[in-house]
Write an enzyme that holds these catalytic residues in place. Structure first.
Site, short mmCIF file in Angstrom:
data_model
loop_
_atom_site.label_atom_id
_atom_site.label_comp_id
_atom_site.label_asym_id
_atom_site.label_seq_id
_atom_site.Cartn_x
_atom_site.Cartn_y
_atom_site.Cartn_z
N LYS A 102 0.94 -1.16 0.13
CA LYS A 102 0.13 -0.06 -0.06
C LYS A 102 0.91 1.27 0.18
O LYS A 102 0.45 2.23 -0.60
CB LYS A 102 -1.14 0.06 1.45
CG LYS A 102 -2.01 -1.20 1.43
CD LYS A 102 -2.77 -1.74 0.09
CE LYS A 102 -2.92 -2.99 0.04
NZ LYS A 102 -3.28 -3.89 -1.34
N GLU A 135 -2.82 7.42 8.42
CA GLU A 135 -4.04 8.12 7.74
C GLU A 135 -4.85 8.98 8.71
O GLU A 135 -5.00 8.30 9.64
CB GLU A 135 -4.81 7.45 6.83
CG GLU A 135 -3.82 7.22 5.52
CD GLU A 135 -4.52 6.27 4.50
OE1 GLU A 135 -5.86 6.00 4.95
OE2 GLU A 135 -4.24 6.10 3.30
N HIS A 143 -15.57 -6.40 6.64
CA HIS A 143 -14.63 -6.39 5.27
C HIS A 143 -15.30 -7.41 4.40
O HIS A 143 -14.43 -7.61 3.41
CB HIS A 143 -13.09 -6.40 5.71
CG HIS A 143 -13.00 -5.37 6.50
ND1 HIS A 143 -12.83 -3.85 6.29
CD2 HIS A 143 -12.36 -5.46 7.94
CE1 HIS A 143 -12.20 -3.32 7.08
NE2 HIS A 143 -12.26 -4.00 8.31
N ARG A 154 -7.31 -7.98 -9.84
CA ARG A 154 -7.95 -9.04 -10.17
C ARG A 154 -9.27 -8.78 -10.42
O ARG A 154 -9.70 -7.66 -10.47
CB ARG A 154 -8.02 -9.92 -8.78
CG ARG A 154 -8.77 -9.34 -7.68
CD ARG A 154 -9.21 -10.38 -6.61
NE ARG A 154 -10.02 -9.68 -5.71
CZ ARG A 154 -9.78 -8.72 -4.75
NH1 ARG A 154 -8.67 -8.49 -4.77
NH2 ARG A 154 -10.72 -8.22 -4.09
C1 MV4 Z 1 -9.95 3.75 5.98
C2 MV4 Z 1 -11.00 3.92 6.67
C3 MV4 Z 1 -11.24 5.11 7.18
N1 MV4 Z 1 -10.17 6.12 6.95
N2 MV4 Z 1 -9.04 4.60 5.71
C4 MV4 Z 1 -10.75 -0.82 5.24
C5 MV4 Z 1 -10.24 -2.03 4.03
C6 MV4 Z 1 -9.20 -1.07 3.38
N3 MV4 Z 1 -9.29 -1.32 2.10
C7 MV4 Z 1 -9.15 0.29 3.94
N4 MV4 Z 1 -10.32 0.55 4.81
C8 MV4 Z 1 -10.49 1.58 5.54
N5 MV4 Z 1 -9.57 2.50 5.33
C9 MV4 Z 1 -8.98 5.96 6.38
N6 MV4 Z 1 -8.24 6.82 6.20
C10 MV4 Z 1 -12.16 2.99 6.79
C11 MV4 Z 1 -11.77 1.68 6.06
C12 MV4 Z 1 -12.70 1.01 6.25
C13 MV4 Z 1 -13.69 0.17 5.22
C14 MV4 Z 1 -13.28 0.66 3.94
C15 MV4 Z 1 -14.00 0.33 2.74
C16 MV4 Z 1 -15.24 -0.62 3.10
C17 MV4 Z 1 -15.30 -0.94 4.38
C18 MV4 Z 1 -14.42 -0.53 5.64
C19 MV4 Z 1 -14.77 -1.11 6.63
C20 MV4 Z 1 -14.27 -0.62 7.86
C21 MV4 Z 1 -13.07 0.58 7.54
#
Ligand code: MV4
Length: 492
Positions: free
Chosen positions: A115, A199, A234, A291
């Site tokens: 990442k 972040e 997730h 993917r």
């Molecule tokens: C975040 C966030 C809030 N703030 N980044 C979760 C999976 C990963 N792809 C990144 N994720 C998140 N990153 C910041 N700066 C909240 C999440 C997150 C989330 C993101 C997408 C779909 C579902 C989620 C569930 C919990 C947290």
């Protein structure tokens, strides 16, 4: 390419082989001992058993799978999703063996799999990102400095993570040191890499992703967005396209950012760029999935593009046969993941036999499944047994169509998410489009799935007993959630 090997199982193996057949391409299935009787094994032109049920001894054995490809004369390998699909070493090993990996290069997978390197690649292209770092955090002091600058709450993320693994929310500076240590040790044991970055934490975002395609000649298109906010731990449960919260301008801006990210890692094939979207429709790049995704079908329904066909064409070196201006959004599609999980018991995976299994039919309904009646759902793999997709002219019609299809869907013997899906799409929050990634946590309680039917069933059994001349049956109405019979629990 006259023959391809499908290095996957279940619905996605079926999905890939269907397109291969339409393209006049022969297929080779590889399967584990647990999957011998699955439809994808019969559907393939050839099928080879590659080991015991455990994925590590079958679907994850890259060398064995390449050996089968060579033995059967398959010129390409489609990895589906999961398993080896985002394994850079496997992409490279296919290349080294002279077999076309139907997916991106090891270079692209490596750059986007990490990442931190993904953020570094994206930042040269004006892609908006959540305030924070694109460097690994060296020590706690650096983290404390960053926390002061960014403001709490902050999120510690593992660079090798993704899909939510190795993430820690930190509410205040006093918690930072401990949370950072936990994040690092979690990341080390899960990924063998303890690099973390920080972040600003976005509280209740929407999760919207852009589907794209690129060829090996530097041409790219975006195929609009998928709204994937309805998820739990997730694991996505409902996806739709388009998102009802985007404007044409924001859609275009996100699409162009997604293409920029793909360009930054020299991507080819089908890929997805994930964004967080806040309540003011600010969007931020999160990560790229290198993917074909589970939820690709909603994009296929609204664009008319067969993404697997495009993957195969790109893999064999062809140019994309259409440009951005050829793509239009046609109607609305919603997908429900039909999982062998019990929503009444914390979505605990269920296993057993599909005593009855009848998928719905009719206009605008697509079911991508990998099981059939009488088969056992094994414990070894993902709990998803099917995807139910409804496509219609408008979002309201797509919701109505999905509900109609859920009513027609007949599953007995395994707990599943059909009733949950019907509840979810009928909530005022979903219907009006006012939801975010916390939708299930905020709104769902198991007793919401107990309808009047439970009481009706109780009344029916009392009546039946009476008619049989028995009088010792309790006549009180069914209490809220304990009364759900196995019948109802399993949908019928
Ligand atoms: C975040 C966030 C809030 N703030 N980044 C979760 C999976 C990963 N792809 C990144 N994720 C998140 N990153 C910041 N700066 C909240 C999440 C997150 C989330 C993101 C997408 C779909 C579902 C989620 C569930 C919990 C947290």
């Amino acid at each position: 390419m006259q023959k391809i090997l499908v290095a996957n199982r279940g619905e996605i193996a079926m999905r890939v082989m269907r397109t291969a057949r339409e393209m006049g391409i022969k297929t080779v299935a590889v399967f584990s001992e647990a999957d011998r009787n699955m439809p994808f094994v019969r559907y393939a032109d050839e099928a080879i058993c590659i080991g015991p049920a455990l994925s590590a001894q079958s679907y994850l054995r890259g060398e064995k799978i390449i050996e089968v490809a060579k033995m059967t004369g398959a010129q390409g390998i489609h990895p589906g999703y999961g398993f080896l699909s985002e394994n850079a070493a496997f992409s490279q090993a296919c290349d080294d063996a002279g077999i076309t990996f139907i997916g991106p290069t090891a270079y692209s997978i490596n750059m986007m799999g990490d990442k931190i390197s993904a953020k570094q690649a994206a930042k040269h292209f004006n892609v908006p990102m959540v305030p924070g770092t694109d460097q690994p955090i060296k020590d706690v002091n650096e983290a404390i400095e960053l926390g002061k600058k960014i403001g709490y709450p902050i999120l510690i993320k593992a660079s090798a993570g993704g899909g939510g693994k190795g993430m820690r929310v930190v509410e205040k500076e006093a918690d930072l040191e401990q949370q950072m240590q936990m994040a690092k040790s979690e990341a080390l044991s899960a990924f063998g890499n303890d690099a973390v970055f920080i972040e600003k934490y976005v509280g209740a975002p929407r999760h919207i992703e852009i589907q794209l395609l690129g060829d090996k000649h530097g041409n790219y298109v975006y195929l609009f967005e998928r709204e994937c906010s309805i998820q739990r731990r997730h694991q996505k449960l409902i996806e739709e396209a388009p998102s009802c919260c985007l404007t044409p301008d924001i859609r275009k801006a996100m699409g162009e950012c997604a293409v920029a990210v793909a360009r930054a890692c020299k991507y080819h094939g089908a890929g997805t760029v994930e964004f967080l979207v806040d309540e003011n429709l600010n969007f931020y790049f999160l990560e790229m999935n290198t993917r074909l995704q589970v939820e690709h079908c909603v994009t296929e329904m609204i664009t008319g593009v067969d993404l697997v066909k495009e993957q195969i064409n790109v893999a064999r070196g062809e140019k994309l046969s259409f440009g951005q201006n050829d793509l239009k959004i046609n109607g609305h599609a919603i997908e429900l993941r039909v999982c062998a999980e019990n929503p009444l018991n914390n979505f605990l995976p269920d296993t057993g036999t599909l005593e009855m299994y009848q998928p719905p039919k009719g206009p605008g309904v697509r079911v991508d499944d990998g099981f059939e009646e009488g088969l056992e759902v094994p414990i070894y793999y993902d709990s998803m047994i099917a995807k139910l997709i409804a496509h219609a002219g408008t979002r309201d019609e797509a919701i109505a169509r999905l509900c109609r299809a859920i009513d027609e869907y007949y599953i007995k013997g395994i707990a599943n998410t059909l009733e949950f899906g019907k509840w979810a799409v009928n909530t005022p929050e979903f219907k009006t489009g006012h939801f975010d990634t916390k939708f299930i946590d905020k709104n769902f309680k198991p007793e919401m799935l107990v309808t009047e039917d439970a009481n009706a069933e109780k009344a029916a059994s009392v009546l039946a007993a009476y008619l049989w001349g028995k009088d010792k049956v309790a006549t009180e109405a069914a209490p809220a959630n304990k009364s759900m019979s196995k019948w109802k629990l399993n949908r019928r």
